[in-house]
Motif scaffolding. Structure first.
Motif, mmCIF file in Angstrom:
data_model
loop_
_atom_site.group_PDB
_atom_site.id
_atom_site.type_symbol
_atom_site.label_atom_id
_atom_site.label_comp_id
_atom_site.label_asym_id
_atom_site.label_seq_id
_atom_site.Cartn_x
_atom_site.Cartn_y
_atom_site.Cartn_z
ATOM 1 N N LYS A 54 61.256 4.532 -28.011
ATOM 2 C CA LYS A 54 59.927 5.086 -27.820
ATOM 3 C C LYS A 54 59.940 6.360 -27.076
ATOM 4 O O LYS A 54 59.118 7.162 -27.195
ATOM 5 C CB LYS A 54 59.230 4.111 -26.908
ATOM 6 N N SER A 55 60.933 6.553 -26.386
ATOM 7 C CA SER A 55 61.126 8.040 -25.782
ATOM 8 C C SER A 55 61.096 8.973 -26.676
ATOM 9 O O SER A 55 60.791 10.154 -26.601
ATOM 10 C CB SER A 55 62.122 8.093 -24.605
ATOM 11 N N GLY A 56 61.971 8.810 -27.895
ATOM 12 C CA GLY A 56 61.891 9.769 -28.909
ATOM 13 C C GLY A 56 60.561 9.841 -29.600
ATOM 14 O O GLY A 56 60.060 11.209 -29.827
ATOM 15 N N HIS A 57 59.864 8.833 -29.857
ATOM 16 C CA HIS A 57 58.696 9.208 -30.464
ATOM 17 C C HIS A 57 57.621 10.014 -29.826
ATOM 18 O O HIS A 57 56.980 10.670 -29.993
ATOM 19 C CB HIS A 57 57.869 7.726 -30.709
ATOM 20 N N ILE A 58 57.650 9.638 -28.228
ATOM 21 C CA ILE A 58 56.943 10.661 -27.320
ATOM 22 C C ILE A 58 57.383 12.044 -27.212
ATOM 23 O O ILE A 58 56.689 12.930 -27.419
ATOM 24 C CB ILE A 58 56.816 10.012 -25.852
ATOM 25 N N GLY A 59 58.864 12.019 -27.230
ATOM 26 C CA GLY A 59 59.495 13.428 -27.558
ATOM 27 C C GLY A 59 58.929 14.031 -28.551
ATOM 28 O O GLY A 59 58.882 15.464 -28.489
ATOM 29 N N HIS A 60 58.824 13.677 -29.883
ATOM 30 C CA HIS A 60 58.442 14.345 -30.863
ATOM 31 C C HIS A 60 56.951 15.047 -30.773
ATOM 32 O O HIS A 60 56.705 16.162 -31.106
ATOM 33 C CB HIS A 60 58.134 13.373 -32.136
ATOM 34 N N LYS A 61 56.267 14.121 -30.176
ATOM 35 C CA LYS A 61 54.766 14.735 -29.715
ATOM 36 C C LYS A 61 54.762 15.807 -28.740
ATOM 37 O O LYS A 61 54.144 16.616 -28.810
ATOM 38 C CB LYS A 61 53.886 13.394 -29.216
ATOM 39 N N ILE A 62 55.539 15.804 -27.914
ATOM 40 C CA ILE A 62 55.655 16.798 -26.926
ATOM 41 C C ILE A 62 56.375 18.058 -27.438
ATOM 42 O O ILE A 62 55.919 19.210 -27.277
ATOM 43 C CB ILE A 62 56.722 16.338 -25.716
ATOM 44 N N ALA A 63 57.345 17.818 -28.206
ATOM 45 C CA ALA A 63 57.779 19.112 -29.078
ATOM 46 C C ALA A 63 56.618 19.808 -29.796
ATOM 47 O O ALA A 63 56.553 20.976 -29.841
ATOM 48 C CB ALA A 63 58.997 18.663 -29.798
ATOM 49 N N ALA A 64 55.891 18.969 -30.481
ATOM 50 C CA ALA A 64 54.776 19.318 -31.513
ATOM 51 C C ALA A 64 53.920 20.326 -30.663
ATOM 52 O O ALA A 64 53.237 21.360 -31.171
ATOM 53 C CB ALA A 64 54.347 18.205 -32.184
ATOM 54 N N THR A 65 53.427 19.517 -29.410
ATOM 55 C CA THR A 65 52.634 20.230 -28.476
ATOM 56 C C THR A 65 53.053 21.503 -27.891
ATOM 57 O O THR A 65 52.050 22.566 -27.956
ATOM 58 C CB THR A 65 52.005 19.184 -27.288
ATOM 59 N N LEU A 66 54.214 21.244 -27.537
ATOM 60 C CA LEU A 66 54.743 22.997 -27.095
ATOM 61 C C LEU A 66 54.746 23.893 -28.086
ATOM 62 O O LEU A 66 54.413 25.124 -27.922
ATOM 63 C CB LEU A 66 56.053 22.542 -26.690
ATOM 64 N N ALA A 67 55.151 23.367 -29.323
ATOM 65 C CA ALA A 67 55.217 24.565 -30.353
ATOM 66 C C ALA A 67 53.857 24.742 -30.859
ATOM 67 O O ALA A 67 53.863 26.391 -31.253
ATOM 68 C CB ALA A 67 55.904 23.876 -31.444
ATOM 69 N N SER A 68 52.807 23.936 -30.711
ATOM 70 C CA SER A 68 51.413 24.591 -31.186
ATOM 71 C C SER A 68 50.913 25.354 -30.222
ATOM 72 O O SER A 68 49.616 26.052 -30.654
ATOM 73 C CB SER A 68 50.739 23.271 -31.660
ATOM 74 N N THR A 69 51.407 25.218 -29.048
ATOM 75 C CA THR A 69 50.813 26.141 -28.004
ATOM 76 C C THR A 69 51.434 27.447 -27.636
ATOM 77 O O THR A 69 51.410 27.984 -26.437
ATOM 78 C CB THR A 69 50.477 25.280 -26.752
ATOM 79 N N GLY A 70 52.272 27.823 -28.523
ATOM 80 C CA GLY A 70 53.134 29.073 -28.152
ATOM 81 C C GLY A 70 54.442 28.903 -27.584
ATOM 82 O O GLY A 70 54.959 29.918 -27.350
ATOM 83 N N THR A 71 54.875 27.937 -27.418
ATOM 84 C CA THR A 71 56.296 27.798 -26.898
ATOM 85 C C THR A 71 57.187 27.038 -27.913
ATOM 86 O O THR A 71 57.124 25.809 -28.335
ATOM 87 C CB THR A 71 56.388 26.759 -25.629
ATOM 88 N N PRO A 72 58.290 27.651 -28.472
ATOM 89 C CA PRO A 72 59.162 27.217 -29.592
ATOM 90 C C PRO A 72 59.946 26.101 -29.163
ATOM 91 O O PRO A 72 60.316 25.976 -28.186
ATOM 92 C CB PRO A 72 60.016 28.764 -29.945
ATOM 93 N N ALA A 73 59.652 25.056 -29.956
ATOM 94 C CA ALA A 73 60.266 23.817 -29.294
ATOM 95 C C ALA A 73 60.343 22.938 -30.765
ATOM 96 O O ALA A 73 59.782 22.912 -31.753
ATOM 97 C CB ALA A 73 59.304 23.131 -28.413
ATOM 98 N N TYR A 74 61.467 22.043 -30.790
ATOM 99 C CA TYR A 74 61.615 21.014 -31.702
ATOM 100 C C TYR A 74 62.501 19.925 -31.405
ATOM 101 O O TYR A 74 62.929 19.915 -30.138
ATOM 102 C CB TYR A 74 62.312 21.736 -33.103
ATOM 103 N N PHE A 75 62.330 18.742 -31.926
ATOM 104 C CA PHE A 75 63.167 17.563 -31.461
ATOM 105 C C PHE A 75 64.283 17.332 -32.234
ATOM 106 O O PHE A 75 64.442 17.737 -33.355
ATOM 107 C CB PHE A 75 62.048 16.345 -32.031
ATOM 108 N N VAL A 76 65.253 16.984 -31.345
ATOM 109 C CA VAL A 76 66.594 16.596 -32.012
ATOM 110 C C VAL A 76 66.731 15.223 -31.805
ATOM 111 O O VAL A 76 67.007 14.691 -30.540
ATOM 112 C CB VAL A 76 67.696 17.668 -31.359
ATOM 113 N N HIS A 77 67.205 14.246 -32.530
ATOM 114 C CA HIS A 77 67.523 12.872 -32.355
ATOM 115 C C HIS A 77 68.851 13.008 -31.852
ATOM 116 O O HIS A 77 69.727 13.485 -32.230
ATOM 117 C CB HIS A 77 67.576 12.278 -33.815
#
Length: 322
Positions: A54-77
């Protein structure tokens, strides 16, 4: 108590528990949150988010939110990281590792890699004494509030708090960078959100497509311009190209008697409603609905009254507005 009553009582209990947890989180923000935000702002690379389950699922969303607001980010399993994806990390990056318990074994290799190559590590957990938090350069601690199921086995309070922590971090950084709606649209060009953030200049017609005639143009020629351009209107200009008025189908009906013997300036409606090219298209729709009109000339007042474009309600509807 009926089954319906039980369902509703449980739903209210879960919502209440999670709301209390969020209140506790709001009270807990301190210098550690500031340190995490500053660490991300100082990064010359990207923010790497990782977590399992579940932490990974939330991590995906946090990465997407950061990336869409100007902070380059991505999720690594974390499991994939152990099989080659650690190569995605480099100096200049910041890692945000998420684990409610702070003891997820899948994160071990990722943590070791950050320590070995001196990559800043932010830990997000509810356990300050855990392996993750003791290894991290900055600790983002969420309150240990149990779970809404009452048995401590269904991630609910913990995932809600983790998500809220990520949102708080992303939005705090976004505001620090003065990231505005027009910037936000650059990362959301599609769908309803992209349409809502579209500007008039993104949808308007310009150049040779503009229906324009000079004020002394005979109405016989103005009618041809209206017909050829296909917007049902024509703008009327002075000798320098400044908009003086507009001729619509309503104006044509009002001046039907002897219409072809008149000039454009005798039929036009003076001082038509206009809009700035950089205004949001959604604002244009509101203006057209308010005045019950179908077109707006786009005019930048700082450049005079020269038309830069024409926006039709159909352009907005095709973009998903209205």
């Amino acid at each position: 108590m009926t089954s319906s009553d039980k369902f509703l009582a449980t739903a209210r209990q879960v919502a209440t528990d999670e709301a209390r947890a969020l209140d506790a989180l709001a009270e807990s923000f301190d210098h550690r949150f500031v340190a995490a935000a500053e660490l991300i702002l100082a990064a010359t690379g990207r923010v790497i988010i990782s977590g399992i389950g579940k932490s990974g699922h939330i991590g995906h969303k946090i990465a997407a939110t950061l990336a869409s607001t100007g902070t380059p980010a991505y999720f690594v399993h974390p499991a994939e990281a152990s099989h080659g994806d650690l190569g995605m990390l480099s100096k200049g990056d910041v890692v945000l590792a998420i684990s409610n318990s702070g003891e997820a074994p899948e994160l071990a290799n990722l943590l070791a890699f950050t320590r070995r190559f001196n990559i800043p590590l932010i830990g997000l957990s509810s356990k300050p004494e855990s392996t993750l938090m003791t290894q991290a350069d900055v600790q983002l601690q969420i309150p240990a509030m149990g779970e809404a199921c009452g048995y401590g086995i269904v991630p609910s309070n913990s995932t809600t708090l983790t998500l809220a922590m990520g949102d708080a971090l992303a939005i705090a950084i976004m505001k620090h960078r003065d990231f505005r709606p027009e910037n936000f649209r650059d990362f959301h060009p599609g769908g309803k959100l992209g349409a809502q953030l579209s500007k008039v200049r993104d949808l308007m017609h310009g150049g040779d497509a503009l229906p324009l005639v000079r004020q002394d143009t005979p109405m016989s020629e103005a009618l041809i311009e209206i017909s050829q351009k296909g917007f049902g209107v024509v703008g009327v200009t002075d000798d320098t190209g400044q908009i003086l008025g507009i001729i619509t189908d309503g104006d044509l009906r009002r001046h039907m008697d002897g219409l072809l013997q008149k000039q454009a300036n005798e039929v036009m409606t003076k001082q038509p409603t206009t809009i700035a090219p950089d205004a949001l298209a959604e604002e244009a729709v509101a203006i057209m609905n308010l005045h019950k009109i179908t077109c707006l000339f786009a005019i930048d007042p700082s450049k005079g009254q020269r038309a830069e474009g024409l926006l039709h309600i159909h352009d907005c509807l095709r973009a998903g507005l209205g």
